[in-house]
Design an enzyme around this catalytic site. Structure first.
Site, short mmCIF file in Angstrom:
data_model
loop_
_atom_site.label_atom_id
_atom_site.label_comp_id
_atom_site.label_asym_id
_atom_site.label_seq_id
_atom_site.Cartn_x
_atom_site.Cartn_y
_atom_site.Cartn_z
N SER A 238 0.84 -1.18 0.00
CA SER A 238 0.00 0.00 0.00
C SER A 238 0.88 1.24 0.00
O SER A 238 2.11 1.15 0.01
CB SER A 238 -0.92 0.01 1.23
N LYS A 239 0.26 2.42 0.03
CA LYS A 239 1.04 3.67 0.00
C LYS A 239 1.99 3.76 1.19
O LYS A 239 3.10 4.29 1.07
CB LYS A 239 0.09 4.87 -0.01
N ARG A 240 1.57 3.24 2.33
CA ARG A 240 2.45 3.34 3.49
C ARG A 240 3.68 2.44 3.35
O ARG A 240 4.68 2.61 4.03
CB ARG A 240 1.69 2.98 4.77
N HIS A 241 3.60 1.46 2.45
CA HIS A 241 4.74 0.57 2.22
C HIS A 241 5.65 1.09 1.11
O HIS A 241 6.80 0.69 1.01
CB HIS A 241 4.26 -0.82 1.81
#
Length: 466
Positions: A238-241
């Site tokens: 995801s974006k946080r990754h």
């Protein structure tokens, strides 16, 4: 036969690391086989496709340096060709008009769910001959009713699908626009694609696409469905990754070759080698060696690889990247000698070009930012007298070179019976504004005599402090 691969993104979102890896694998295999790499924009989803998303894809591919031999092709510019093939299939009997309404299909779907059956089109209109007044039909592919489709996948091995489980796919909507799976088939056929390398989320589409190709009298290409990339925690990326536009990595100061090096190692290896140049990747990569297990994204490993590429690169090749970062900080320089010198002095001290630019801003502007803590510690009233004498020693130098600067400051430290660091830190804070920089002799040599002395004078006069 010439190897032809393609990268076919949909402009409904960003070009993130998963798509970039697919593009890389396709590009590398084409280059390894002396083949052809095609870029194709699959923009038939008119509601979700945007010009901005197309631009981001093209800019991302350009920054990565994944140059296409053909394209970009746009599916929205090929509608006449799709209509031509649909007419051919209708005439040949491999496609048919379906007059079922959405309401009727929904009732059928609910009945199948109630019977605990897999929802699928039941072929109601397969043998219908007459049109249905007042209904604009869709066009469906007449999928075989029996037999098995075996996808000889390069990554996953043989994967079997029963035709009885595949319903008759819609290939043209009621307004005449073609659908994704059909356009892919026609494009791959027309463009002579020999190897389809894509994410394994497309594997379930493959048997239908193979059946359509066979109905058109074309042998299917070789398929290689690469596994997805997971986050460090094992969840979907995801974006946080890090599932962000690849252009964000450019903004954050990563080198394109470092990102490609990192991505190629997600699911593929070549012995114990970790760091690859672009040429080494081309020479070693084979799609048959890709592992079918999902890989986890590791930001720390990417940072390490980025520094490795910064250290190993010819300094001149890093200049455009450093200047781009400097411009983001509100400064710039076209002094290539200074830029190369800064790169050589800083590249083992920074993991990204942005970090290098932030740490080197004082080389390129006289509007330096003084760190209050560093000033309080190293430019105290007692230190200013030593700084004044150090300034005199430096001003007396006949040549402004690293060795001469080091000798002068070292001799002064010996006279005072203190370590060189005690003098160096006061000089460093005065000329850079901070307590951290490359070795003081290299720092002053890069700054030059005039700017060094001017900053020392400003510090001694109490100017520029915060």
């Amino acid at each position: 036969m010439t190897t032809v691969t393609r990268f076919a993104p949909s402009p409904t979102g960003l070009l993130h690391v998963g798509g970039a890896r697919t593009a890389l694998f396709s590009w590398l295999y084409a280059r390894r086989m002396n083949g052809k790499f095609i870029l194709r924009v699959e923009d038939t989803d008119r509601e979700r496709s945007t010009e901005e998303a197309v631009r981001v894809i093209l800019d991302g591919m350009a920054w990565l340096g994944l140059d296409a031999d053909e394209g970009p092709y746009y599916q929205t510019e090929r509608f006449d060709r799709y209509k031509e093939v649909i007419a051919q299939m209708l005439k040949g009997g491999s496609a048919y008009h379906c007059y079922c309404t959405r309401e009727e299909l929904e009732v059928l779907r609910q009945q199948q769910i109630a019977r605990k059956e897999k929802p699928r089109y039941a072929g109601i209109c397969r043998e219908r001959g007459a049109p249905r007044p007042g209904v604009d039909p869709v066009v469906r592919f007449r999928n075989p009713l029996s037999g098995t489709v075996v996808v000889e996948d390069v990554v996953h091995g043989p994967v079997s699908f029963q035709n009885a489980e595949l319903d008759d796919l819609i290939i043209a909507r009621s307004d005449g626009t073609p659908t994704y799976n059909f356009c892919v088939v026609v494009d791959d056929m027309d463009m002579g694609v020999t190897h389809v390398i894509r994410g394994d989320d497309h594997l379930n589409n493959t048997p239908r696409q193979m059946n359509m190709l066979l109905a058109l009298g074309v042998a299917p290409p070789v398929y290689a469905h690469v596994p997805m990339i997971l986050g460090p925690d094992g969840a979907k990326l995801s974006k946080r990754h890090g599932a962000v536009s690849v252009l964000q990595y450019e903004e954050e100061g990563y080198l394109p070759d470092a990102l490609l090096n990192y991505l190629v190692r997600l699911g593929w290896s070549h012995g114990d080698q970790e760091v690859f140049t672009r040429e080494e990747m081309i020479a070693a990569f084979d799609i048959h060696d890709v592992n079918k297990a999902a890989s986890a994204f590791n930001p720390e490993k990417l940072l390490w690889l980025n520094q490795q590429h910064m250290v190993r690169a010819a300094p001149a090749t890093l200049i455009p990247h450093l200047r781009a970062q400097l411009r983001r900080l509100g400064t710039d320089s076209d002094d290539e000698q200074l830029l190369e010198g800064v790169i050589l002095a800083q590249r083992e001290r920074a993991k990204t070009l942005r970090e290098m630019a932030e740490n080197s801003r004082f080389f390129f502007t006289d509007d330096i930012r003084m760190d209050p803590k560093a000033v309080a510690r190293h430019l105290s009233p007692d230190a200013l007298e030593v700084l004044k004498q150090a300034r005199a020693r430096l001003a007396a130098l006949g040549e402004w070179q690293t060795g001469a600067i080091h000798d002068a400051l070292n001799a002064f430290a010996t006279e005072l019976q203190v370590g060189l660091g005690k003098i160096a830190q006061s000089v460093r804070v005065a000329v850079t504004g901070a307590a951290v920089s490359p070795p003081i002799d290299a720092t002053l040599a890069l700054l030059g005599r005039d700017r060094t002395l001017a900053r020392l004078d400003a510090a001694l006069a109490g100017a520029g402090r915060s």
